[in-house]
Design a protein around this motif. Structure first.
Motif, PDB file in Angstrom:
ATOM      1  N   LEU A  86     -10.377  46.029  -7.753  1.00 23.18           N
ATOM      2  CA  LEU A  86      -9.353  45.121  -7.249  1.00 23.18           C
ATOM      3  C   LEU A  86     -10.012  43.990  -6.463  1.00 23.18           C
ATOM      4  O   LEU A  86     -11.162  44.105  -6.019  1.00 23.18           O
ATOM      5  CB  LEU A  86      -8.365  45.875  -6.350  1.00 23.18           C
ATOM      6  N   PRO A  87      -9.290  42.881  -6.242  1.00 20.25           N
ATOM      7  CA  PRO A  87      -9.844  41.809  -5.403  1.00 20.25           C
ATOM      8  C   PRO A  87      -9.991  42.285  -3.953  1.00 20.25           C
ATOM      9  O   PRO A  87      -9.040  42.836  -3.389  1.00 20.25           O
ATOM     10  CB  PRO A  87      -8.800  40.689  -5.502  1.00 20.25           C
ATOM     11  N   PRO A  88     -11.148  42.077  -3.330  1.00 19.36           N
ATOM     12  CA  PRO A  88     -11.313  42.527  -1.944  1.00 19.36           C
ATOM     13  C   PRO A  88     -10.775  41.550  -0.912  1.00 19.36           C
ATOM     14  O   PRO A  88     -10.663  41.894   0.264  1.00 19.36           O
ATOM     15  CB  PRO A  88     -12.832  42.638  -1.809  1.00 19.36           C
ATOM     16  N   ALA A  89     -10.439  40.312  -1.328  1.00 18.93           N
ATOM     17  CA  ALA A  89     -10.088  39.255  -0.375  1.00 18.93           C
ATOM     18  C   ALA A  89     -11.182  39.171   0.692  1.00 18.93           C
ATOM     19  O   ALA A  89     -12.352  39.359   0.378  1.00 18.93           O
ATOM     20  CB  ALA A  89      -8.701  39.497   0.208  1.00 18.93           C
ATOM     21  N   SER A  90     -10.820  38.951   1.931  1.00 18.34           N
ATOM     22  CA  SER A  90     -11.838  38.703   2.963  1.00 18.34           C
ATOM     23  C   SER A  90     -12.628  39.933   3.374  1.00 18.34           C
ATOM     24  O   SER A  90     -13.589  39.821   4.153  1.00 18.34           O
ATOM     25  CB  SER A  90     -11.184  38.077   4.200  1.00 18.34           C
ATOM     26  N   VAL A  91     -12.262  41.114   2.880  1.00 21.46           N
ATOM     27  CA  VAL A  91     -13.107  42.290   3.105  1.00 21.46           C
ATOM     28  C   VAL A  91     -14.514  42.027   2.564  1.00 21.46           C
ATOM     29  O   VAL A  91     -15.502  42.572   3.061  1.00 21.46           O
ATOM     30  CB  VAL A  91     -12.478  43.534   2.455  1.00 21.46           C
ATOM     31  N   ALA A  92     -14.617  41.143   1.555  1.00 23.75           N
ATOM     32  CA  ALA A  92     -15.925  40.790   1.001  1.00 23.75           C
ATOM     33  C   ALA A  92     -16.866  40.228   2.057  1.00 23.75           C
ATOM     34  O   ALA A  92     -18.098  40.304   1.912  1.00 23.75           O
ATOM     35  CB  ALA A  92     -15.753  39.783  -0.137  1.00 23.75           C
ATOM     36  N   LYS A  93     -16.317  39.655   3.125  1.00 24.33           N
ATOM     37  CA  LYS A  93     -17.171  39.070   4.164  1.00 24.33           C
ATOM     38  C   LYS A  93     -18.049  40.124   4.838  1.00 24.33           C
ATOM     39  O   LYS A  93     -19.122  39.791   5.369  1.00 24.33           O
ATOM     40  CB  LYS A  93     -16.313  38.361   5.201  1.00 24.33           C
ATOM     41  N   SER A 367     -23.544  50.169  -7.394  1.00 17.74           N
ATOM     42  CA  SER A 367     -23.402  49.310  -8.573  1.00 17.74           C
ATOM     43  C   SER A 367     -21.932  49.039  -8.841  1.00 17.74           C
ATOM     44  O   SER A 367     -21.052  49.680  -8.260  1.00 17.74           O
ATOM     45  CB  SER A 367     -24.055  49.976  -9.793  1.00 17.74           C
ATOM     46  N   GLY A 368     -21.689  48.091  -9.713  1.00 20.39           N
ATOM     47  CA  GLY A 368     -20.316  47.818 -10.106  1.00 20.39           C
ATOM     48  C   GLY A 368     -19.669  46.662  -9.383  1.00 20.39           C
ATOM     49  O   GLY A 368     -18.538  46.285  -9.703  1.00 20.39           O
ATOM     50  N   LEU A 369     -20.347  46.060  -8.386  1.00 19.34           N
ATOM     51  CA  LEU A 369     -19.767  44.919  -7.693  1.00 19.34           C
ATOM     52  C   LEU A 369     -19.708  43.721  -8.629  1.00 19.34           C
ATOM     53  O   LEU A 369     -20.648  43.449  -9.365  1.00 19.34           O
ATOM     54  CB  LEU A 369     -20.590  44.550  -6.464  1.00 19.34           C
ATOM     55  N   ALA A 370     -18.588  43.016  -8.575  1.00 26.06           N
ATOM     56  CA  ALA A 370     -18.419  41.813  -9.398  1.00 26.06           C
ATOM     57  C   ALA A 370     -17.746  40.739  -8.545  1.00 26.06           C
ATOM     58  O   ALA A 370     -16.622  40.322  -8.821  1.00 26.06           O
ATOM     59  CB  ALA A 370     -17.599  42.121 -10.635  1.00 26.06           C
ATOM     60  N   LEU A 371     -18.450  40.295  -7.506  1.00 27.17           N
ATOM     61  CA  LEU A 371     -17.916  39.256  -6.624  1.00 27.17           C
ATOM     62  C   LEU A 371     -18.276  37.885  -7.175  1.00 27.17           C
ATOM     63  O   LEU A 371     -19.356  37.694  -7.739  1.00 27.17           O
ATOM     64  CB  LEU A 371     -18.476  39.420  -5.211  1.00 27.17           C
ATOM     65  N   VAL A 372     -17.376  36.915  -6.985  1.00 27.23           N
ATOM     66  CA  VAL A 372     -17.598  35.559  -7.506  1.00 27.23           C
ATOM     67  C   VAL A 372     -17.864  34.548  -6.395  1.00 27.23           C
ATOM     68  O   VAL A 372     -18.150  33.390  -6.677  1.00 27.23           O
ATOM     69  CB  VAL A 372     -16.405  35.087  -8.370  1.00 27.23           C
ATOM     70  N   ASP A 373     -17.754  34.965  -5.145  1.00 28.31           N
ATOM     71  CA  ASP A 373     -18.092  34.112  -4.011  1.00 28.31           C
ATOM     72  C   ASP A 373     -18.431  35.013  -2.838  1.00 28.31           C
ATOM     73  O   ASP A 373     -18.492  36.238  -2.982  1.00 28.31           O
ATOM     74  CB  ASP A 373     -16.963  33.129  -3.679  1.00 28.31           C
ATOM     75  N   GLY A 378     -11.839  33.667  -3.784  1.00 33.20           N
ATOM     76  CA  GLY A 378     -11.594  33.683  -5.224  1.00 33.20           C
ATOM     77  C   GLY A 378     -11.032  35.010  -5.677  1.00 33.20           C
ATOM     78  O   GLY A 378     -11.639  36.063  -5.459  1.00 33.20           O
ATOM     79  N   ASP A 379      -9.864  34.991  -6.316  1.00 34.73           N
ATOM     80  CA  ASP A 379      -9.216  36.251  -6.662  1.00 34.73           C
ATOM     81  C   ASP A 379      -9.783  36.901  -7.918  1.00 34.73           C
ATOM     82  O   ASP A 379      -9.285  37.945  -8.360  1.00 34.73           O
ATOM     83  CB  ASP A 379      -7.692  36.077  -6.793  1.00 34.73           C
ATOM     84  N   GLN A 380     -10.834  36.326  -8.499  1.00 32.13           N
ATOM     85  CA  GLN A 380     -11.484  36.958  -9.642  1.00 32.13           C
ATOM     86  C   GLN A 380     -12.541  37.978  -9.210  1.00 32.13           C
ATOM     87  O   GLN A 380     -13.070  38.707 -10.061  1.00 32.13           O
ATOM     88  CB  GLN A 380     -12.133  35.890 -10.532  1.00 32.13           C
ATOM     89  N   SER A 381     -12.864  38.045  -7.929  1.00 32.17           N
ATOM     90  CA  SER A 381     -13.797  39.065  -7.447  1.00 32.17           C
ATOM     91  C   SER A 381     -13.192  40.445  -7.618  1.00 32.17           C
ATOM     92  O   SER A 381     -11.978  40.632  -7.480  1.00 32.17           O
ATOM     93  CB  SER A 381     -14.126  38.833  -5.967  1.00 32.17           C
ATOM     94  N   ARG A 382     -14.060  41.426  -7.895  1.00 28.94           N
ATOM     95  CA  ARG A 382     -13.602  42.801  -8.090  1.00 28.94           C
ATOM     96  C   ARG A 382     -14.577  43.787  -7.450  1.00 28.94           C
ATOM     97  O   ARG A 382     -15.791  43.631  -7.516  1.00 28.94           O
ATOM     98  CB  ARG A 382     -13.478  43.137  -9.582  1.00 28.94           C
ATOM     99  N   ILE A 383     -14.000  44.811  -6.817  1.00 31.58           N
ATOM    100  CA  ILE A 383     -14.758  45.922  -6.266  1.00 31.58           C
ATOM    101  C   ILE A 383     -13.798  47.084  -6.127  1.00 31.58           C
ATOM    102  O   ILE A 383     -12.591  46.882  -5.910  1.00 31.58           O
ATOM    103  CB  ILE A 383     -15.400  45.550  -4.906  1.00 31.58           C
ATOM    104  N   SER A 384     -14.286  48.303  -6.255  1.00 29.22           N
ATOM    105  CA  SER A 384     -13.428  49.470  -6.081  1.00 29.22           C
ATOM    106  C   SER A 384     -13.512  49.967  -4.644  1.00 29.22           C
ATOM    107  O   SER A 384     -14.452  49.657  -3.904  1.00 29.22           O
ATOM    108  CB  SER A 384     -13.848  50.589  -7.033  1.00 29.22           C
ATOM    109  N   ALA A 385     -12.527  50.755  -4.249  1.00 30.41           N
ATOM    110  CA  ALA A 385     -12.527  51.326  -2.899  1.00 30.41           C
ATOM    111  C   ALA A 385     -13.732  52.240  -2.706  1.00 30.41           C
ATOM    112  O   ALA A 385     -14.342  52.259  -1.634  1.00 30.41           O
ATOM    113  CB  ALA A 385     -11.224  52.076  -2.646  1.00 30.41           C
ATOM    114  N   ARG A 386     -14.082  53.008  -3.729  1.00 32.08           N
ATOM    115  CA  ARG A 386     -15.237  53.903  -3.607  1.00 32.08           C
ATOM    116  C   ARG A 386     -16.534  53.094  -3.391  1.00 32.08           C
ATOM    117  O   ARG A 386     -17.369  53.440  -2.560  1.00 32.08           O
ATOM    118  CB  ARG A 386     -15.370  54.777  -4.851  1.00 32.08           C
ATOM    119  N   GLU A 387     -16.677  52.005  -4.150  1.00 35.46           N
ATOM    120  CA  GLU A 387     -17.866  51.171  -4.006  1.00 35.46           C
ATOM    121  C   GLU A 387     -17.910  50.505  -2.625  1.00 35.46           C
ATOM    122  O   GLU A 387     -18.974  50.444  -1.992  1.00 35.46           O
ATOM    123  CB  GLU A 387     -17.888  50.098  -5.096  1.00 35.46           C
ATOM    124  N   MET A 388     -16.766  50.000  -2.165  1.00 34.28           N
ATOM    125  CA  MET A 388     -16.728  49.349  -0.866  1.00 34.28           C
ATOM    126  C   MET A 388     -17.066  50.339   0.243  1.00 34.28           C
ATOM    127  O   MET A 388     -17.817  50.020   1.176  1.00 34.28           O
ATOM    128  CB  MET A 388     -15.347  48.739  -0.628  1.00 34.28           C
TER     129      MET A 388
END
Length: 503
Positions: A86-93, A367-373, A378-388
């Motif tokens: 799912l998109p992580p939104a600002s959790v990616a920070k 593995s498995g992170l697919a962040l775009v910024d 950017g709402d195309q970023s993807r990460i799972s809860a387990r990965e995060m």
């Protein structure tokens, strides 16, 4: 799983069995039940609502995913669709903070310099004066005023050449996410030379039958007017704002009917080098240094440094970024880390994010992170809860990320803050329209520490929004409020279930 018996209750029952043969009362039915009396803690655990009930109560269309584990040994305690990306939104920070800490180091400073390309003779630089950005996302007008004062103190009064600005330490990008509305301040341009988070302060006040309008590079001590960003008032109701790239200027219009009696907001700057150059020229003039209109340099000119400005240490910048969730800061520090890691200025945010994804695989073992910024905008970023969750555990164990995260207050069923709650949460929030996330650490009263990630997203509903609707879509605030209530409910559940029983 057997529930309802604490260790103390179990031990008490075992002792009774050991002594049972010596007690005559065991020869007949007991007058009262021999079942151990449940403590209040046991009762609280039994009455906690299942996670599925909390999710159903939130009534969030779309996907909900979470994972929670014990920090010390990594034991996964509870999950729900933990592998849905799912998109992580600002959790990616939080990931970006770890990336920057690891690659740049916590004591890293961004340095902005003023360079003279020739000697100073009788107060005149025999060449150009260059404002050279070092990628500092926190540079403001006050800092430029200090640099101008230092140039004047060095005896400079003018130049034979001109004023140049250089932002090539990082790529120059007109915005973070092209799908955002033009006027939102959280989607500014990105450059190696940034100023005031690449935003201009637009203020309007009613003056008779019309309005007085200012566009300023405001900071704590200075508020110079700027000409490179211009605002025109138009007699219309919608759209409220329009933007036009007018070569060297940002041209804005605003609907007169939307202004009311007065107000202010920050608008994004699309040409950060031009913006910084104009403001620096104004500050130089205020200090008796005469230069012509700034021009952008394609390459960094050689010369002697007349003045420089160091940012705060990176660790402080990251702490503030995680507190205020500043998108420009995330992109700048992420890009700077990529430049340091690869030795090359990346062509785009996506290219830099790909380097961070690779870093997470090699450094964090996830593995498995697919962040775009780097900001999560950017709402195309993807990460799972387990990965995060796995990333945060690794960052906690290796880089000490936890103190940089902000305190998240525990709230009750009505979402009111519970003062002095014994459970402490440090985490990063993330919010886009119909996307909500929270990930971090929970400290329980007994010393147990949990690591968790919660994501929710209604991607079809978000994808259906037009660009204009992305500012304040119908139903967006209500959806995100319910998502935050769900997060609090899960935290409350975990804080009860996974605290160790006292001996």
């Amino acid at each position: 799983m057997t529930k309802g018996f604490s260790r103390r209750a179990f031990m008490g029952g075992a002792a009774g069995l050991a002594l049972g043969g010596a007690l005559p009362g065991w020869a007949r039915a007991p007058d009262t039940s021999l079942r151990p009396v449940a403590r209040a803690d046991d009762f609280r655990k039994r009455v906690q609502p299942p996670a599925e009930a909390l999710i159903e109560r939130a009534a969030l269309d779309g996907d909900v995913s979470f994972a929670v584990a014990r920090l010390q040994d990594g034991e996964v305690l509870e999950t729900h669709s933990p592998d849905v990306d799912l998109p992580p939104a600002s959790v990616a920070k939080a990931l970006t903070a770890g990336y920057a800490l690891d690659v740049l180091g916590p004591a890293h400073h961004f340095v902005t310099r003023v360079i003279a390309t020739g000697p100073v003779t009788d107060g005149v630089v025999q060449g150009d004066l260059v404002l050279a950005g070092g990628g500092d996302p926190t540079l403001d007008t006050d800092a430029l005023a200090d640099l101008a004062k230092a140039v004047s103190a060095a005896g400079v009064t003018g130049v034979t050449g001109g004023l140049k600005v250089w932002g090539g330490a990082l790529p120059s990008l007109p915005g973070i996410d092209a799908s955002q509305p033009d006027h939102v301040g959280y989607n500014p341009s990105v450059s190696g030379l940034n100023l005031n988070y690449n935003r201009v302060h637009f203020e309007w006040r009613r003056a008779g039958t019309d309005y007085a309008v200012t566009m300023q590079a405001r900071s704590s001590a200075h508020r110079p007017d700027v000409l490179m960003a211009r605002m025109a008032l138009i007699d219309r109701s919608l759209p409220v704002y329009t933007y036009e790239d007018a070569g060297g200027r940002d041209n804005w219009t605003v609907a007169r009917g939307a202004l009311g009696d007065g107000g202010a907001r920050w608008l994004p700057v699309k040409k950060p080098e031009t913006y910084a150059g104009e403001v620096f020229r104004t500050m130089l003039a205020a200090n008796g240094v005469r230069v012509s209109t700034a021009k952008t340099a394609d390459a960094l000119p050689a010369g002697d440094v007349l003045a420089s400005h160091d940012s705060q240490p990176l660790r402080i910048i990251l702490r503030d970024m995680l507190k205020w969730s500043t998108n420009l800061t995330a992109e700048a520090v992420g890009l700077a880390a990529t430049v340091k890691r690869t030795g090359v200025v990346p062509a785009s945010l996506a290219a830099s994010a790909a380097e961070m994804n690779d870093w997470a695989r090699s450094r964090l073992g996830v593995s498995g992170l697919a962040l775009v910024d780097h900001s999560g905008l950017g709402d195309q970023s993807r990460i799972s809860a387990r990965e995060m969750m796995g990333c945060l555990r690794a960052l906690r164990m290796t880089l000490g990320i936890k103190p940089l995260l902000k305190d998240i207050p525990v709230r009750d069923d009505s979402y009111a803050v519970v003062e002095d709650h014994p459970v402490k949460v440090r985490a990063k929030t993330g919010t886009l329209n119909f996307v909500s996330g929270l990930a971090g650490f929970i400290d329980l009263p007994d010393g147990t520490e949990l690591v968790f990630a919660i994501f929710a997203a209604d991607i079809p509903r978000r994808d259906a929004l037009t660009k204009a609707q992305r500012d304040r879509p119908d139903g967006g605030r209500s959806w995100n409020s319910r998502a935050k209530i769900l997060q609090q409910g899960l935290i409350e559940r975990w804080s009860v279930l996974y605290e160790s029983d006292p001996v």
